[in-house]
Write a protein that holds these residues in place. Sequence first.
Motif, mmCIF file in Angstrom:
data_model
loop_
_atom_site.group_PDB
_atom_site.id
_atom_site.type_symbol
_atom_site.label_atom_id
_atom_site.label_comp_id
_atom_site.label_asym_id
_atom_site.label_seq_id
_atom_site.Cartn_x
_atom_site.Cartn_y
_atom_site.Cartn_z
ATOM 1 N N GLU A 131 15.650 -15.759 9.854
ATOM 2 C CA GLU A 131 15.453 -17.016 10.577
ATOM 3 C C GLU A 131 16.197 -17.045 11.906
ATOM 4 N N HIS A 132 17.186 -16.173 12.067
ATOM 5 C CA HIS A 132 17.944 -16.119 13.325
ATOM 6 C C HIS A 132 17.552 -14.907 14.169
ATOM 7 N N GLY A 133 16.421 -14.299 13.836
ATOM 8 C CA GLY A 133 15.897 -13.208 14.649
ATOM 9 C C GLY A 133 16.724 -11.938 14.603
ATOM 10 N N VAL A 134 17.488 -11.727 13.521
ATOM 11 C CA VAL A 134 18.342 -10.545 13.402
ATOM 12 C C VAL A 134 17.584 -9.465 12.632
ATOM 13 N N GLU A 135 17.340 -8.330 13.279
ATOM 14 C CA GLU A 135 16.669 -7.209 12.621
ATOM 15 C C GLU A 135 17.636 -6.520 11.662
ATOM 16 N N LEU A 191 15.226 -19.539 14.908
ATOM 17 C CA LEU A 191 13.811 -19.628 15.234
ATOM 18 C C LEU A 191 13.239 -20.941 14.717
ATOM 19 N N SER A 192 12.211 -21.440 15.367
ATOM 20 C CA SER A 192 11.525 -22.635 14.882
ATOM 21 C C SER A 192 10.705 -22.264 13.648
ATOM 22 N N ASP A 193 10.394 -23.272 12.847
ATOM 23 C CA ASP A 193 9.564 -23.027 11.665
ATOM 24 C C ASP A 193 8.210 -22.440 12.053
ATOM 25 N N SER A 204 7.575 -20.481 14.617
ATOM 26 C CA SER A 204 7.779 -19.068 14.953
ATOM 27 C C SER A 204 7.921 -18.229 13.690
ATOM 28 N N ILE A 205 8.671 -18.748 12.728
ATOM 29 C CA ILE A 205 8.834 -18.041 11.453
ATOM 30 C C ILE A 205 7.486 -17.924 10.753
ATOM 31 N N TRP A 206 6.716 -19.020 10.766
ATOM 32 C CA TRP A 206 5.415 -19.021 10.101
ATOM 33 C C TRP A 206 4.485 -17.976 10.697
ATOM 34 N N GLN A 207 4.470 -17.833 11.998
ATOM 35 C CA GLN A 207 3.613 -16.841 12.624
ATOM 36 C C GLN A 207 3.985 -15.422 12.207
ATOM 37 N N LYS A 208 5.257 -15.211 11.921
ATOM 38 C CA LYS A 208 5.707 -13.888 11.485
ATOM 39 C C LYS A 208 5.292 -13.574 10.046
ATOM 40 N N ILE A 209 5.219 -14.607 9.208
ATOM 41 C CA ILE A 209 4.977 -14.373 7.776
ATOM 42 C C ILE A 209 3.614 -14.892 7.315
ATOM 43 N N LYS A 210 2.828 -15.440 8.224
ATOM 44 C CA LYS A 210 1.597 -16.130 7.846
ATOM 45 C C LYS A 210 0.643 -15.236 7.067
ATOM 46 N N GLU A 211 0.357 -14.063 7.569
ATOM 47 C CA GLU A 211 -0.638 -13.194 6.938
ATOM 48 C C GLU A 211 -0.254 -12.873 5.501
#
Length: 450
Positions: free
Chosen positions: A182-186, A278-280, A282-289
């Motif tokens: 959620e904080h964009g940390v790889e 990250l906004s919800d 932004s997170i959703w777009q990453k995990i949506k599929e």
Amino acid sequence: DSEQAAAVAANGGDILVVARAGSGKTRTLVARAHFLQQHCGVQPHELLLLAFNKKAAEEMGVRLRTCSGAMPHVMTFHALAHALVKPKEDLIYDDAEQGMKARKLVVQSVIKGLERDPRDRDRIRELMLRHFRFDWEKLALDRAEPLSQEFLKHLRSLPRHTLKGERVKSAGEKLIANALFEHGVEYQYEKSFENDEFLYRPDFTIVGNHKIVVEYFGWKNDADYDKTSEKKRAFFEKRPMWTFLEFPPIDVQRADVARFIEDLVTKLRNAGVKCEKLSDESIWQKIKERSIRDLTEAMTGFVGHCRRQRLTGDSLRELIERHQSTSDPEERFLGLALAVNQGYVDNLAAENKDDFDELMWRAIDRVNVGGTSFERDRGLEKGDLRDLLFVLIDEFQDFSSVLFQFVTALRKQNERASLFCVGDDWQAINGWAGSDPVYFDEFALRFRQT
């Protein structure tokens, strides 16, 4: 052998043969059919052999052809239902062995249709985000009333999946993984480190130019675990270029979660890691599929259970309204599931299709009002349930409530028919498909005895 022979020749009432895998249950069932024809004067049309899948039914047919002249009726339950109802609709079903995913595709199309509505899209997003952030241990701690031991046992058996999609071992690991994501940390989960002393996979290794590991030590006061924890600390003490961050279980299980995440983020920032929430969306777009794929899988199972229990829109709605959800994600899931199930039913009606679960219920309806004749293979095979003397069922551990209703309907029209069932309760693994071990465990109570 002698035990198989005793089963083949058993007489009186309904019979359940219990035997383990590889012991010749199907061979015994086929031998029983042959024995009844050759030595007891039973005619082929008075025998019905039933299996749960097409492959098993075909195998029984092949075996019977090698030892009998005229063939009795051999088919799956669904084939019998089809022969009774003779539906005009196209039938859909899912079958993993045959690669059929027709029901799943319909559910998927319903979910995609809901996604086009902004309000439903938000419902789906919020459900999945809360699902991946939720952990049952927090639920158990927060509840005023304790959860039942049976339910806790079920929860412990469920895999924990993070927002990123990994399967982790504990609530603490899930919380840390989600906070990093959620904080964009790889990061990498359980990346292996070369070490001659012991196999070492830290919980989280921060990816990039940083040399940082994050360990969640989930146990305390366990001698072996504490010893392993010390070895891990010592490993990084010899590597001063690395930053070693550790978190004890008390931080996750009892302390304020927001404060724990703030502490984690602060320590990472102090170590030079860029952490931005990250906004919800932004997170959703990453995990949506992946989320839609997981949701489709869960909803397909839910719709299947509804169809097997013949839950209509109103009855399902009443059931959900009476149900006390144990968590926010569960409540959101059921609210969405009501819409998905109705969309599935509407889709089948619009496309002039039906599924095998409803076909079984239609067969039960027909038999209950006296419709007992059946026909298949374009009229080459005809029969009547009223003529049956023996019904032989393979893999009886997969028996279900809807099949019990079918047997009840059959006996309403034909009291003479006796059951001969073979099965192994140790192979009862198809609860997801509606099977219920109660019919196996309580056979003597639910079926006819002499």
